[in-house]
Design a protein around this motif. Structure first.
Motif, PDB file in Angstrom:
ATOM      1  N   GLY A  83      24.795  50.163  91.500  1.00  0.00           N
ATOM      2  CA  GLY A  83      23.707  49.957  90.763  1.00  0.00           C
ATOM      3  C   GLY A  83      23.862  48.857  89.682  1.00  0.00           C
ATOM      4  O   GLY A  83      22.947  47.960  89.719  1.00  0.00           O
ATOM      5  N   ILE A  84      24.704  48.767  88.976  1.00  0.00           N
ATOM      6  CA  ILE A  84      25.054  47.799  87.912  1.00  0.00           C
ATOM      7  C   ILE A  84      25.310  46.218  88.670  1.00  0.00           C
ATOM      8  O   ILE A  84      24.637  45.494  87.986  1.00  0.00           O
ATOM      9  CB  ILE A  84      26.407  48.132  87.125  1.00  0.00           C
ATOM     10  CG1 ILE A  84      26.011  49.227  85.897  1.00  0.00           C
ATOM     11  CG2 ILE A  84      26.665  47.000  86.121  1.00  0.00           C
ATOM     12  CD1 ILE A  84      27.178  49.677  85.479  1.00  0.00           C
ATOM     13  N   LEU A 160      17.087  48.062  93.075  1.00  0.00           N
ATOM     14  CA  LEU A 160      18.339  47.733  94.025  1.00  0.00           C
ATOM     15  C   LEU A 160      17.869  46.577  94.833  1.00  0.00           C
ATOM     16  O   LEU A 160      16.724  46.635  95.541  1.00  0.00           O
ATOM     17  CB  LEU A 160      18.772  48.921  94.882  1.00  0.00           C
ATOM     18  CG  LEU A 160      20.184  48.929  95.711  1.00  0.00           C
ATOM     19  CD1 LEU A 160      21.073  48.605  94.592  1.00  0.00           C
ATOM     20  CD2 LEU A 160      20.306  49.858  96.373  1.00  0.00           C
ATOM     21  N   ALA A 161      18.893  45.443  94.986  1.00  0.00           N
ATOM     22  CA  ALA A 161      18.408  44.392  96.162  1.00  0.00           C
ATOM     23  C   ALA A 161      17.772  44.843  97.430  1.00  0.00           C
ATOM     24  O   ALA A 161      18.306  45.717  97.966  1.00  0.00           O
ATOM     25  CB  ALA A 161      19.823  43.807  96.396  1.00  0.00           C
ATOM     26  N   GLY A 235      32.081  58.458  97.786  1.00  0.00           N
ATOM     27  CA  GLY A 235      31.955  57.183  97.247  1.00  0.00           C
ATOM     28  C   GLY A 235      30.551  56.825  98.325  1.00  0.00           C
ATOM     29  O   GLY A 235      29.568  56.256  98.035  1.00  0.00           O
ATOM     30  N   LEU A 236      30.823  57.236  99.397  1.00  0.00           N
ATOM     31  CA  LEU A 236      29.587  56.843 100.601  1.00  0.00           C
ATOM     32  C   LEU A 236      28.261  57.709  99.980  1.00  0.00           C
ATOM     33  O   LEU A 236      27.249  56.955 100.154  1.00  0.00           O
ATOM     34  CB  LEU A 236      30.099  57.108 102.011  1.00  0.00           C
ATOM     35  CG  LEU A 236      29.093  57.219 102.998  1.00  0.00           C
ATOM     36  CD1 LEU A 236      28.672  55.772 103.313  1.00  0.00           C
ATOM     37  CD2 LEU A 236      29.703  57.728 104.517  1.00  0.00           C
ATOM     38  N   ALA A 237      28.513  58.843  99.693  1.00  0.00           N
ATOM     39  CA  ALA A 237      27.521  59.661  99.148  1.00  0.00           C
ATOM     40  C   ALA A 237      26.861  59.149  98.063  1.00  0.00           C
ATOM     41  O   ALA A 237      25.519  58.970  97.688  1.00  0.00           O
ATOM     42  CB  ALA A 237      27.882  60.896  99.151  1.00  0.00           C
ATOM     43  N   GLY A 238      27.504  58.535  97.105  1.00  0.00           N
ATOM     44  CA  GLY A 238      26.989  57.715  95.996  1.00  0.00           C
ATOM     45  C   GLY A 238      26.238  56.460  96.530  1.00  0.00           C
ATOM     46  O   GLY A 238      25.155  56.380  96.032  1.00  0.00           O
ATOM     47  N   TRP A 239      26.735  55.719  97.533  1.00  0.00           N
ATOM     48  CA  TRP A 239      26.101  54.731  97.965  1.00  0.00           C
ATOM     49  C   TRP A 239      24.810  55.322  98.477  1.00  0.00           C
ATOM     50  O   TRP A 239      23.560  54.417  98.333  1.00  0.00           O
ATOM     51  CB  TRP A 239      26.904  54.169  99.203  1.00  0.00           C
ATOM     52  CG  TRP A 239      26.338  52.613  99.338  1.00  0.00           C
ATOM     53  CD1 TRP A 239      26.481  51.197  99.144  1.00  0.00           C
ATOM     54  CD2 TRP A 239      25.765  52.467 100.923  1.00  0.00           C
ATOM     55  NE1 TRP A 239      25.886  50.669  99.957  1.00  0.00           N
ATOM     56  CE2 TRP A 239      25.419  51.199 101.075  1.00  0.00           C
ATOM     57  CE3 TRP A 239      25.476  53.376 101.897  1.00  0.00           C
ATOM     58  CZ2 TRP A 239      25.119  50.437 102.350  1.00  0.00           C
ATOM     59  CZ3 TRP A 239      24.887  52.847 103.069  1.00  0.00           C
ATOM     60  CH2 TRP A 239      24.594  51.438 103.222  1.00  0.00           C
ATOM     61  N   THR A 245      17.384  56.164  95.948  1.00  0.00           N
ATOM     62  CA  THR A 245      16.635  56.105  94.632  1.00  0.00           C
ATOM     63  C   THR A 245      16.480  54.549  94.101  1.00  0.00           C
ATOM     64  O   THR A 245      15.918  54.483  92.994  1.00  0.00           O
ATOM     65  CB  THR A 245      17.649  56.957  93.558  1.00  0.00           C
ATOM     66  OG1 THR A 245      18.764  56.460  93.355  1.00  0.00           O
ATOM     67  CG2 THR A 245      17.526  58.367  93.943  1.00  0.00           C
ATOM     68  N   SER A 246      17.015  53.761  94.881  1.00  0.00           N
ATOM     69  CA  SER A 246      16.747  52.389  94.398  1.00  0.00           C
ATOM     70  C   SER A 246      17.663  51.974  93.105  1.00  0.00           C
ATOM     71  O   SER A 246      16.784  51.105  92.345  1.00  0.00           O
ATOM     72  CB  SER A 246      15.341  51.939  94.568  1.00  0.00           C
ATOM     73  OG  SER A 246      15.167  50.338  94.267  1.00  0.00           O
TER      74      SER A 246
END
Length: 331
Positions: A83-84, A160-161, A235-239, A245-246
């Motif tokens: 996100g950042i 998000l892009a 990490g994939l789940a976070g992606w 949620t954009s």
């Protein structure tokens, strides 16, 4: 008991969660208005995508006889890192990569790397330093969530892009791509667990670590790989969370750990290690999602969800003990 009866009983025990899922869907379809719709079933699969992916890594570690309580916070940190860098509002830096399509693999690799590094750190302390997996991963659950708050300052990253957000919008055969990613992960890791030496060694380690070591299998290496995989999958789940949620917020994914734990236990993975399959875990994820959908359709307060999930976990643990007793009698 004749062989045919024994085989039938073992089949029921191995696939009990699938029978439970079918029973629940039939009952809900009969008694809850508007439940029996293709759109509802598609929504159940879609809503379970992030939880399903996170449950895979947790299941691998539990099958190997250990525990990873950090997956929820790891997913949140991975989502915040994506996100950042790739959001354009809030605390997002709006980083651009050319050509634009490279933003997808770059953001995905970033999320996997963040998760994998924390998983490697957990695995090193558990396997090499011989510390309790419960304590180490509980500490990681706390400090990683704290790190999310530190780097975000409690603020959120938004917008998000579009090149990455595309995955959260597009649908294939009525399901979003995020759901297909979750399904693909279950297929791939189910095959790894069932058909590769690494998967079989994990089950053996969970069943009896000492005997597996004496059999010449590299227990430490396999366990560290399991922790790294659990972190990378988180990490994939976070992606997936970020693209759904954009963006990312400081409290993104709060409560997912307990739902993932519930899905794994309900899916038939023994807390003692050495027993469990990923298709069963997916059935557990779908079962929880089906119950959540029923609660929403009935208009019940959200607190009922926690009550039902808690009772399901309790029932699953009792059922696991019951199944172990039956298996011992069948042996």
């Amino acid at each position: 008991m004749n062989p045919r009866t024994r085989h039938a009983l073992e089949l029921v025990l191995d696939n009990l969660v699938w029978f439970m899922l079918v029973f629940v869907l039939v009952v809900f379809s009969i008694f809850i208005p508007n439940y029996f719709q293709l759109g509802i079933f598609a929504n159940i699969i879609e809503a379970s995508s992030v939880l399903g992916v996170m449950s895979i890594g947790l299941a691998l570690v539990i099958i190997a006889g250990h525990m990873d309580l950090s997956v929820e916070s790891v997913a949140a940190l991975s989502a915040m890192a994506v996100g950042i860098l790739f959001c354009s509002s809030g605390i997002g830096l709006g980083v651009q990569v050319h050509p634009e399509w490279l933003m997808v693999p770059v953001s995905l690799l970033l999320a996997l790397a963040v998760g994998g590094l924390i998983g490697a750190f957990n695995g090193f302390l558990v396997v090499k330093v011989k510390m309790s997996a419960f304590i180490i991963t509980l500490a990681s659950y706390i400090w990683v969530r704290g790190l999310v708050l530190v780097i975000s300052g409690g603020r959120s990253a938004q917008d998000l892009a579009p090149a990455i957000r595309w995955f959260g919008i597009q649908r294939l055969i009525g399901l979003p791509l995020t759901a297909w990613i979750a399904i693909a992960c279950f297929v791939v890791f189910s095959l790894i667990l069932a058909k590769t030496p690494f998967g079989r060694h994990l089950v053996m380690i969970g069943g009896n670590e000492t005997a597996t070591f004496r059999a010449g299998i590299r227990v430490n290496r396999n366990l560290i790989i399991a922790f790294v995989l659990a972190g990378a999958i988180a990490g994939l789940a976070g992606w997936l969370l970020a693209i759904r949620t954009s963006g990312a917020t400081a409290n993104l994914g709060v409560g997912l750990l307990f739902n993932a734990f519930a899905a794994v236990v309900i899916g038939g993975v023994s807390l003692k290690g050495g027993v469990g399959t990923l298709p069963g875990v997916y059935a557990g994820v779908l079962l929880l999602s089906a119950i959540n959908t029923a609660i929403n359709l009935m208009g019940l307060p959200a607190n009922f969800t926690q009550v039902i999930h808690g009772l399901l976990v309790l029932a699953a643990v009792l059922l696991d003990a019951f199944k172990q007793t039956i298996r011992q009698r069948l042996a």
